[in-house]
Design an enzyme around this catalytic site. Structure first.
Site, PDB file in Angstrom:
ATOM      1  CB  CYS A 162      -0.901   0.007   1.219  1.00 17.15           C
ATOM      2  SG  CYS A 162       0.036  -0.122   2.709  1.00 17.15           S
ATOM      3  CB  CYS A 168       4.553  -0.413   1.471  1.00 16.89           C
ATOM      4  SG  CYS A 168       3.610  -1.583   2.435  1.00 16.89           S
ATOM      5  CG  ASP A 220       2.701  20.992 -38.243  1.00 23.24           C
ATOM      6  OD1 ASP A 220       2.901  22.125 -38.703  1.00 23.24           O
ATOM      7  OD2 ASP A 220       3.187  19.951 -38.713  1.00 23.24           O
ATOM      8  CG  ASP A 240       5.110  16.110 -38.771  1.00 23.92           C
ATOM      9  OD1 ASP A 240       4.992  17.347 -38.612  1.00 23.92           O
ATOM     10  OD2 ASP A 240       5.273  15.581 -39.878  1.00 23.92           O
TER      11      ASP A 240
END
Lengths: 859, 72
Positions: free
Chosen positions: A22, A25, A527, A726
């Site tokens: 959990c 921890c 773009d 891109d």
């Protein structure tokens, strides 16, 4: 120490940590590691079970970190690799290999065997990997290859999960039968039980004898882990369980053996509290072990796609080797039905390949000489050979896995609150338990206690409980119900499921923050070139004058443009070839700079170019000018063609839209997202493209360096902006945007800068990314609301807030049941995300369900 | 465990135990002064529980602070 010196020694490892259950921890491991001298930064991820540590390598090493993690009760699993090492000739070689490998950080043992030509190496994955070890050996002049046949990572993970599952199953087998008997024994005198429950089962000594193994065999893990943590100043859920189980068991034991001690005597033994408390906690652990792995299934599925072996041509012969031994340039042979081992380019043969696992595209794709193939995709029909271009960690699959793993290792901003709460919760809960104890001991018991009071859903009477026993019971119940397991699981489990869902659909989120940000988007800037459009010009229109056929004009135009290297000329040649027209060679060719070209072909003189060329050559273009203007208005580049001094027509060329661009833009607008287009092109071309796709906000003639400024302008209006691009020129805007979305076919720079990568170049995945982001955040919010509601309502109830008014109390075992159910319900809710599909994917699946898939035709 | 760590652990132990004992003492004092008569078992059991909870509360707070102070 100076900054320069510091950075020289700065190192990073990603250590696998087993046994965390959990958020506490996570906090415990983080806190413990952070206290170590030389550790700079620690990020622990519960679900991936990894601790990413940045540290000064001159001050601390991996073994110390591992020891510290082990000391607080967790495991750092070692990996073992068996290598074949060829080229060693004597004991000195053995010593050299052993010494060098042992000196690598993260390596724990090396055993080199000269006669067997082997090296057995144990190491901590994350600190070092097999490839590095092999490279190190190869650098010493020996040959090193792996003896085993891959799949280890998958098997190891499965093994670890099964080990935990086996452990908790064993605990369940001990806890539940005994706890059931204890419960029956405790209620032996009630209802119809006296008729069939043997008397001895109600005996306190028998009950004690049955409760003891429950508390100390399945329950031992909680005592052990909590003590290991506590002595180093770290706490976790185990401490709540340990104090709860310990206190219940202690009261039961005292009341059994020393009934007059004043704890309520044998009538207040509460064996079922200690027994059922442990049983429910173990049940929670068992269910967690069962379900947690499922949220990271996407990674496992991706890993399982990797082929184990490859058939390569070496010295003219076909040999089967381990996939990680394939080298760049190797010719790999693939048969029908096989998984393609690495990335490469087809050199010989023909086949269709199912790429769905990488791109999400359901249609198989044709492959022939020159086609690119991706590792882990499945060859369907024919056989082919390909040249390996990317191997090992460089393959598309390896990079996708790494990206998804990295994304899952990050934390979403929304998780910070949950982490903060969970991290400080344990100490807070114990303070609260102390306050509850003080209140009921000094005030509550005298003011409100009624001997007739009962636990909720229990006929058990509290008549014989004294002030200490009563206050202690409420204090213990508060501890048990407070476990913030659900809170700790709420966000990371959903992020893992969401990023996994993205990967399944060809959408790679680079981090949890990308998932969160994409859910908040309300503006997307595309773009133009290469993103909305295909990025290469194509013939869109062929307009002819009377007496000329379209195909003839296109063919002559292609013949004329064939010697030119201009992209527009190439587009015309391509266009003619696509129509199946034969494109012969010109007899004579002349470029006329600034005007066009002139060529002769089979006695015909062909002119191709702009209005000035026709004017110069005194060719009457008649009404073609009007058509030219129309094409230009549509953003197309129009070229006039004349044959033997007579105007023959116009060829219009333009960068064309991607198939699904319009659909994607429409869907975004329906979702309430503002859509804009940005380009360096002139306004007329930009607006023509924008009109076709349905975008009204056009940012045209924007220089690459100004694209980021345009993003800022929108952000200043309060919009959460995504930039989809891109190219290298898009990188600054991708970085500036709240979410940068890079197209997979784009440049590496764009992909490195983007927060999300679309593997396919399908613009509809922008919609998919936002939908997945929104679905994931919805799930996170549901989980967090549930977890907070559970804790906020559970704690006051357990602390006895209703007791003065109703006389009812929540028993420790009921509290543990609620606690177990809260984390299980959060995990189950998250698992529902696995069924989620982005809208376009849903449409695709519906379509494919009604039609038999056909391979995409190449030509 | 190196020498510095051992020193930090010893120092921490003294501090968190002292703090826990102080809280336990407060509990004991209240049992005497609040006007209710408690049995010895309730008193001792209560002290034990208060001490345990106080240790659990103080250990994770004190240890890192002292460790940081001692080890830098």
């Amino acid at each position: 120490m100076s900054e320069t010196t510091r950075s020289e020694h700065l190192a990073q490892v990603s250590l696998p940590v087993q046994g965390m259950t959990c958020a506490a921890c996570v906090a415990k491991v983080e806190k413990t590691l952070k206290t170590m001298t030389g550790v700079q930064e620690v990020h622990v991820n519960l679900l991936s079970g990894k601790a990413a540590v940045t540290y000064e390598s001159n001050q601390i090493g991996v073994p110390q970190m591992v020891k510290m993690i082990q000391d607080i009760g967790y495991e750092v699993p070692e990996e073992e690799v068996l290598l074949t090492v060829r080229g060693m000739s004597c004991a000195a070689c053995v010593a050299k290999v052993e010494k060098t490998i042992k000196g690598m950080p993260g390596v724990t043992s090396v055993v080199v065997n000269l006669p067997a030509e082997s090296a057995k190496i144990k190491f901590y994955p994350g600190a070092v990997d097999k490839t590095r070890i092999k490279k190190e050996i190869q650098a010493m002049g020996y040959e090193a290859s792996e003896k085993v046949t891959g799949q280890e990572a998958l098997d190891r993970e499965k093994e670890a999960r099964q080990k935990e599952l086996r452990f908790q199953t064993r605990n369940m087998w001990i806890a539940w039968p005994l706890a059931s008997l204890v419960m029956i024994g405790m209620f032996r005198d009630m209802w119809i039980f006296p008729y069939f429950v043997p008397e001895f089962l109600g005996n306190v000594y028998v009950l004690w004898a049955m409760t003891t193994p429950i508390a100390f065999i399945p329950g031992w893990q909680f005592f052990k882990h909590s003590w290991n943590g506590l002595k180093r100043g770290a706490t976790d859920m185990n401490l709540l369980y340990a104090t709860g189980i310990g206190a219940s068991y202690l009261i039961a034991t005292i009341n059994t053996f020393w009934p007059d001690a004043g704890f309520g005597g044998r009538g207040a033994a509460f064996f079922e509290s200690a027994a059922l408390l442990t049983a429910f906690i173990v049940l929670g652990r068992y269910l967690e072990a069962l379900t947690r792995g499922k949220t990271s299934e996407a990674i496992r599925n991706l890993m399982s796609l990797q082929a184990k072996t490859a058939r390569v041509i070496r010295n003219g012969e076909e040999v089967e080797i381990a996939v990680d031994e394939v080298e760049i340039g190797d010719i790999v042979f693939v048969r029908p039905g096989e998984s393609i081992p690495v990335d490469g380019e087809v050199t010989d043969g023909y086949s269709v390949v199912d790429e769905a696992m990488i791109t999400g595209e359901s249609m198989p794709v044709e492959k022939r000489a020159g086609s690119q193939v991706t590792g882990a995709t499945i060859n369907k029909t024919g056989s082919f050979k390909f040249k390996a271009t990317r191997v090992g960690g460089e393959t598309a699959l390896a990079q996708i896995i790494k990206m998804v793993e990295d994304a899952q290792a990050t934390k979403a901003p929304i998780q910070k609150l949950a982490d903060f709460v969970a991290g400080h919760f344990i100490a807070g809960v114990h303070v609260l338990a102390l306050i509850v104890f003080f209140f009921w001991f000094f005030i509550g018991y005298d003011a409100y206690f009624l001997p007739t009071s009962q636990f909720v859903f229990s006929p058990y009477s509290l008549a014989e409980v004294g002030v200490f026993g009563f206050a202690l019971l409420l204090s213990v119940t508060t501890l048990i119900i407070s476990c913030p397991c659900a809170l700790g699981l709420a966000t990371p489990s959903a992020i893992m499921a969401g990023t996994g869902k993205g990967a399944e659909n060809g959408i790679l989120f680079k981090g949890a923050d990308a998932v969160e940000s994409s859910s908040k988007l309300n503006a997307v800037i595309f773009d133009k070139t290469g993103t909305l459009t295909k990025g290469e010009p194509a013939v869109t229109d062929v307009f002819t004058t009377a007496g000329f056929a379209q195909d003839d004009v296109l063919r002559l135009a292609a013949i004329t443009e064939k010697p030119s290297e201009h992209p527009l000329g190439e587009a015309i040649v391509r266009g003619a070839k696509e129509k199946g027209l034969s494109v012969g060679d010109t007899d004579d060719f002349e470029a006329i700079p600034g005007h066009g070209v002139r060529a002769t072909y089979q006695g015909q003189t062909i002119l191709m170019g702009n209005r000035r060329l026709m004017k110069l050559q005194k060719i009457d273009i008649g009404n073609l000018n009007q058509k030219m203007e129309q094409f230009e208005e549509e953003g197309k580049t129009a070229m006039l063609i004349a044959v033997d001094g007579k105007a023959a027509g116009i060829i219009a060329v333009a960068d064309i839209l991607k198939e699904n661009a319009k659909e994607a833009v429409e869907r975004l607008q329906q979702m309430g997202v503002q859509v804009a287009m940005i380009t360096g092109d002139n306004r007329r071309t930009a607006e023509a493209i924008a009109r076709q796709v349905g975008i009204t906000t056009v940012l045209a003639e924007v220089l690459p360096q100004d694209k980021a400024a345009e993003v800022i302008k929108l952000q200043e209006k309060g919009l959460k902006v995504a930039m989809v691009g891109d190219g290298i020129n898009d990188a600054p805007a991708l970085a500036q945007a709240d979410v940068g979305i890079a197209i997979g076919s784009g440049t590496d720079v764009a992909k490195e800068t983007g927060d999300i990568i679309l593997i396919k170049s399908d613009i509809r995945d922008v919609v998919g990314a936002i939908e997945i982001g929104r679905a994931t955040m919805r799930k996170i919010k549901q989980n967090l609301v549930w977890a907070f509601v559970y804790n906020i309502t559970g704690i006051p109830l357990a602390a006895g807030i209703l007791y003065p008014f109703t006389g009812f109390l929540v028993s420790p075992e009921l509290a543990s049941f609620f606690m177990a159910m809260s984390s299980v319900s959060v995990t189950m809710n998250t698992l529902l995300l696995k069924r989620y599909q982005p809208s376009f994917r849903k449409d695709q699946l519906k379509t494919s369900a009604h039609s038999v898939p056909q391979p995409q035709t190449a030509r | 465990m190196n020498e510095l760590e051992a020193k930090a652990a010893r120092k921490s132990f003294v501090v968190y135990t002292a703090l826990s004992l102080a809280i336990t003492l407060i509990f004991l004092v209240i049992t005497w002064v609040n006007g209710t008569t408690y049995t010895a078992v309730a008193r001792i059991g209560g002290m034990f529980w208060v001490f345990i909870l106080s240790m659990i509360v103080f250990m994770p707070i004190v240890i890192p602070v002292i460790k940081k102070k001692v080890m830098g």
